[in-house]
Design a protein around this motif. Sequence first.
Motif, PDB file in Angstrom:
ATOM      1  N   GLN A 253       0.838  -1.198   0.000  1.00  0.00           N
ATOM      2  CA  GLN A 253       0.000   0.000   0.000  1.00  0.00           C
ATOM      3  C   GLN A 253       0.877   1.253   0.000  1.00  0.00           C
ATOM      4  OE1 GLN A 253      -3.388  -0.078  -0.158  1.00  0.00           O
ATOM      5  NE2 GLN A 253      -2.968  -2.246  -0.483  1.00  0.00           N
ATOM      6  N   PRO A 254       0.384   2.322  -0.675  1.00  0.00           N
ATOM      7  CA  PRO A 254       1.153   3.563  -0.616  1.00  0.00           C
ATOM      8  C   PRO A 254       1.204   4.095   0.819  1.00  0.00           C
ATOM      9  CG  PRO A 254      -0.935   3.917  -1.749  1.00  0.00           C
ATOM     10  CD  PRO A 254      -0.797   2.449  -1.536  1.00  0.00           C
ATOM     11  N   PHE A 255       2.282   4.753   1.153  1.00  0.00           N
ATOM     12  CA  PHE A 255       2.513   5.384   2.459  1.00  0.00           C
ATOM     13  C   PHE A 255       2.683   4.392   3.596  1.00  0.00           C
ATOM     14  CE2 PHE A 255      -0.002   8.660   0.175  1.00  0.00           C
ATOM     15  CZ  PHE A 255       1.075   9.488  -0.058  1.00  0.00           C
ATOM     16  N   PHE A 256       2.839   3.108   3.253  1.00  0.00           N
ATOM     17  CA  PHE A 256       3.112   2.162   4.328  1.00  0.00           C
ATOM     18  C   PHE A 256       4.621   2.076   4.502  1.00  0.00           C
ATOM     19  CE2 PHE A 256       4.201  -1.931   6.034  1.00  0.00           C
ATOM     20  CZ  PHE A 256       3.389  -1.967   7.158  1.00  0.00           C
TER      21      PHE A 256
ATOM     22  N   ILE B 117       4.831  -9.960  -8.611  1.00  0.00           N
ATOM     23  CA  ILE B 117       5.781  -9.855  -7.499  1.00  0.00           C
ATOM     24  C   ILE B 117       5.251 -10.662  -6.328  1.00  0.00           C
ATOM     25  CG2 ILE B 117       4.762  -7.692  -6.664  1.00  0.00           C
ATOM     26  CD1 ILE B 117       7.677  -6.908  -5.851  1.00  0.00           C
ATOM     27  N   GLN B 118       6.150 -11.391  -5.676  1.00  0.00           N
ATOM     28  CA  GLN B 118       5.749 -12.203  -4.530  1.00  0.00           C
ATOM     29  C   GLN B 118       6.709 -11.952  -3.387  1.00  0.00           C
ATOM     30  OE1 GLN B 118       5.952 -15.925  -6.667  1.00  0.00           O
ATOM     31  NE2 GLN B 118       3.811 -16.320  -6.136  1.00  0.00           N
ATOM     32  N   MET B 119       6.215 -12.204  -2.166  1.00  0.00           N
ATOM     33  CA  MET B 119       7.042 -11.957  -1.000  1.00  0.00           C
ATOM     34  C   MET B 119       6.906 -13.120  -0.040  1.00  0.00           C
ATOM     35  SD  MET B 119       7.070 -10.921   2.364  1.00  0.00           S
ATOM     36  CE  MET B 119       5.376 -10.418   2.593  1.00  0.00           C
TER      37      MET B 119
ATOM     38  N   ILE C  14       5.364   1.354  -5.592  1.00  0.00           N
ATOM     39  CA  ILE C  14       5.887   1.664  -6.920  1.00  0.00           C
ATOM     40  C   ILE C  14       6.426   0.393  -7.573  1.00  0.00           C
ATOM     41  CG2 ILE C  14       7.794   2.798  -8.123  1.00  0.00           C
ATOM     42  CD1 ILE C  14       5.979   4.880  -7.381  1.00  0.00           C
ATOM     43  N   THR C  15       7.180  -0.374  -6.769  1.00  0.00           N
ATOM     44  CA  THR C  15       7.799  -1.579  -7.304  1.00  0.00           C
ATOM     45  C   THR C  15       6.736  -2.512  -7.882  1.00  0.00           C
ATOM     46  OG1 THR C  15       9.554  -1.384  -5.683  1.00  0.00           O
ATOM     47  CG2 THR C  15       9.255  -3.544  -6.709  1.00  0.00           C
ATOM     48  N   ARG C  16       5.653  -2.720  -7.112  1.00  0.00           N
ATOM     49  CA  ARG C  16       4.630  -3.617  -7.612  1.00  0.00           C
ATOM     50  C   ARG C  16       3.959  -3.047  -8.867  1.00  0.00           C
ATOM     51  NH1 ARG C  16      -0.856  -5.511  -4.729  1.00  0.00           N
ATOM     52  NH2 ARG C  16      -1.254  -3.302  -4.976  1.00  0.00           N
ATOM     53  N   SER C  17       3.676  -1.726  -8.835  1.00  0.00           N
ATOM     54  CA  SER C  17       2.984  -1.184 -10.008  1.00  0.00           C
ATOM     55  C   SER C  17       3.875  -1.248 -11.249  1.00  0.00           C
ATOM     56  CB  SER C  17       2.470   0.231  -9.731  1.00  0.00           C
ATOM     57  OG  SER C  17       3.553   1.110  -9.585  1.00  0.00           O
ATOM     58  N   ILE C  18       5.185  -1.074 -11.048  1.00  0.00           N
ATOM     59  CA  ILE C  18       6.105  -1.199 -12.188  1.00  0.00           C
ATOM     60  C   ILE C  18       6.076  -2.626 -12.730  1.00  0.00           C
ATOM     61  CG2 ILE C  18       8.565  -1.315 -12.801  1.00  0.00           C
ATOM     62  CD1 ILE C  18       8.999   1.127 -10.980  1.00  0.00           C
ATOM     63  N   VAL C  19       6.173  -3.569 -11.797  1.00  0.00           N
ATOM     64  CA  VAL C  19       6.226  -4.982 -12.211  1.00  0.00           C
ATOM     65  C   VAL C  19       4.945  -5.360 -12.955  1.00  0.00           C
ATOM     66  CG1 VAL C  19       6.258  -7.344 -11.353  1.00  0.00           C
ATOM     67  CG2 VAL C  19       7.858  -5.669 -10.429  1.00  0.00           C
ATOM     68  N   GLU C  20       3.796  -4.948 -12.403  1.00  0.00           N
ATOM     69  CA  GLU C  20       2.523  -5.308 -13.032  1.00  0.00           C
ATOM     70  C   GLU C  20       2.332  -4.601 -14.355  1.00  0.00           C
ATOM     71  OE1 GLU C  20      -0.450  -4.743 -10.048  1.00  0.00           O
ATOM     72  OE2 GLU C  20       0.040  -6.638  -9.059  1.00  0.00           O
ATOM     73  N   LYS C  21       2.780  -3.361 -14.410  1.00  0.00           N
ATOM     74  CA  LYS C  21       2.672  -2.588 -15.646  1.00  0.00           C
ATOM     75  C   LYS C  21       3.480  -3.265 -16.763  1.00  0.00           C
ATOM     76  CE  LYS C  21       3.835   2.038 -17.196  1.00  0.00           C
ATOM     77  NZ  LYS C  21       4.612   3.188 -16.717  1.00  0.00           N
TER      78      LYS C  21
END
Lengths: 129, 621
Positions: free
Chosen positions: B556-559, B585-587, B573-580
């Motif tokens: 989530q943003p701001f977390f 992305i997995q953790m 950002i990282t997730r949105s880049i990866v999905e875009k």
Amino acid sequence: VKVIVVDDEPIIADTLVNILNGEGHNAIAVSDGDSAIRWAQMLIPDAVVTDVVMPGMNGIEAAKAILRLIPRCRIILFSGQVASHELLARARAEGYSFEVLPKPINPSVLLEKLENKGESGSPRTGTTG
Amino acid sequence: VTRFAKPKPSRAGSPAPVSRWETRRRQGHSVQFYEHDSFLIEELSRFIGRAVLGGDVAVIIATPEHCESLEERLAAMGLDLSVAIRQGRFLELDAAATLEKFMVAGWPDASLFQDVVGSAITRVKTAGGNACRVAAFGEMVALLWADGKREAAIRLEQLWNQLANTHQFQLHCAYPMHLFSAAADELGIQNICAQHSHIAPADPYANLRTEADRLRAIALLQQKAQLLEREIRDREEAQAALARHEVERRQAEDARRHLAAIVESSDDAIASKDLNGIVTSWNRSAERLFGYTAEEIVGRPILLIIPPELHHDEEIILTKIRRGEKIDHFETVRLTKDGRRVDVSLTISPVKDETGRVIGAAKIARDITQTKKIERALRMTEKLAAAGKMAATVAHEINNPLEAVTNLIYLAKRDLRDNDQVRQYLELANRELDRVAHIARQTLGFYRDTTSPVVFNVNHMVEGLLSLYEKKFDSRGIRVIRQYEADVEIKSLAGEVRQALSNLITNSIDAMPDGGSLIVRISRVHERKSGLPGVRITILDTGTGIPREHRKNLFQPFFTTKEDVGTGLGLWITRSIVEKNGGLIQMKSRTGEHVHGTAFSIYLPLDRPAADAATTGASAQ
């Protein structure tokens, strides 16, 4: 003046020692805080010129330890990064007031600092313990 | 009929007697109901004719039409009235004119009635001699009744009855049946009957010849009465049901109006369409958002507001709607009337008829242009924050070589005469400057804003990043373990991917303040669901691990758990880049005492799918 130069990058420590010795000082180079303390015990230097951020013991911790051994020893800190501000602030909270010179330092400025005894570089508050 | 006993002439003995006007008595007040004038005139002429022929006297207070008909009928019977008229034994009065003489303010005045009618009776009685009987006919009451003055009519009947106390006469009144066709008239008939000593039903009954016919007629009338009562009851029930229905209809209408008002005043654009994608309704916010008025777009295809390259979306949406499925918060782009593009979040629900059959779709569109703008601003903020962090790192990496070079130049100047020594200094300085140049190159690569995908080597990119953070690894005591199972080239947005990987590496460094191991793994894989070939990059640290309660908010943003240094945007950002870029992305994380650490794993396809397909696929699921 007896000086110990501390930097984890040998090329920096070595060139500084070369410069200082060339100006008639008696300087040696070490690459970490622990070595600096050991050499200080043996040599009882007039001044220590040390990098702040180093692997293992950082420059400020080393400086504090050396001041406990040799309260009159002059400490000159130099650093290449902003993160050292936090370390400095912590030291200030413990009663130490260090000045940090930003890298790169003009060697002539460093030499001047060393020759101006009693000005900057010495602890302003007592650390006799 | 003849096999039975002859109908008895005796009136009292018959259950269904013939009803004929009585002339034998001196005194009496009868009422005749009638349907046809001809019947009335027949009865009246017989009554009057008998009286006149029998030497008695007659008073007729009737309408001009009835008077004329009576005279004609009597003439036809061979009766010459002129003698009786001349002798004063036959008196005709106009009903309306007579009425006027004793009515005061719509009410029959008792003494005036006595004067007008009483004197008329006295007059004919005197003309006929004391022994004669008086036959009287009056229909003033019927006129009052027809005029709606029912209480006045009853009052007039009473006045006639009072007149009988002082005068002797045999009186017949007559009311046409059509005056009593309302349900409420039942009481009226009863009131009228109460004023009379004899009641004669109307012609359909009176005309029946035999007693059997009349009895049958009574039975049929009873049946009809029952039928009518039943019908009245049915009608009342139907009316009640109708009233209830009307209430329900009005309630439904109120509810509809209420809902319509809500829809109309909603800030979200709300529209509906049929299964062919034809717009069927369009609220005010839809007019505002898309620029079309309801009049302009209702009846036309919804495709008008869908950008041409997204027309295939509509088919997907309609297919889902036909299956009765809902589409929730589908972020897409729509076209306004003037050709602008707006970012919208769509929620589309199937509309069903009462049988549950899908007949169309209701769609709510929220304008998220502003939200998107804010999101873009956030991305920029994160980029700047990352740049700031990078600047700090780079400063250290650059300042150290610069320190060395400064010292070396100082020495070179000092030892200028010793050429070999100077050459050595300069070579060392050259090497240090190479380091600066390398770092500068790495840093620049970071911020080159690539908008179109390029082919690049993942391993080289990872290596570049690792070298950038080399000093940090050293100073933290972090050991880097490389497990490159393949050398992979992919086509993607290189700058963005570098930013995503850098975020993960710096997160790992932050997770290991007291040292540890950073394992970087690169392998060729096929994505499990789609089967598409790609690369998996895993960044694993032996840091403290992510506490369970933080895991769900991680992207989530701001977390952030790093209040001093983090913006809380990095992983988002990282997730949105990866999905875009069509990836996943997995953790995985462990926070045990002995086994702890976090692994982020990024899958990226070898070839980045087209932008729109990627976003549509992700959000329409």
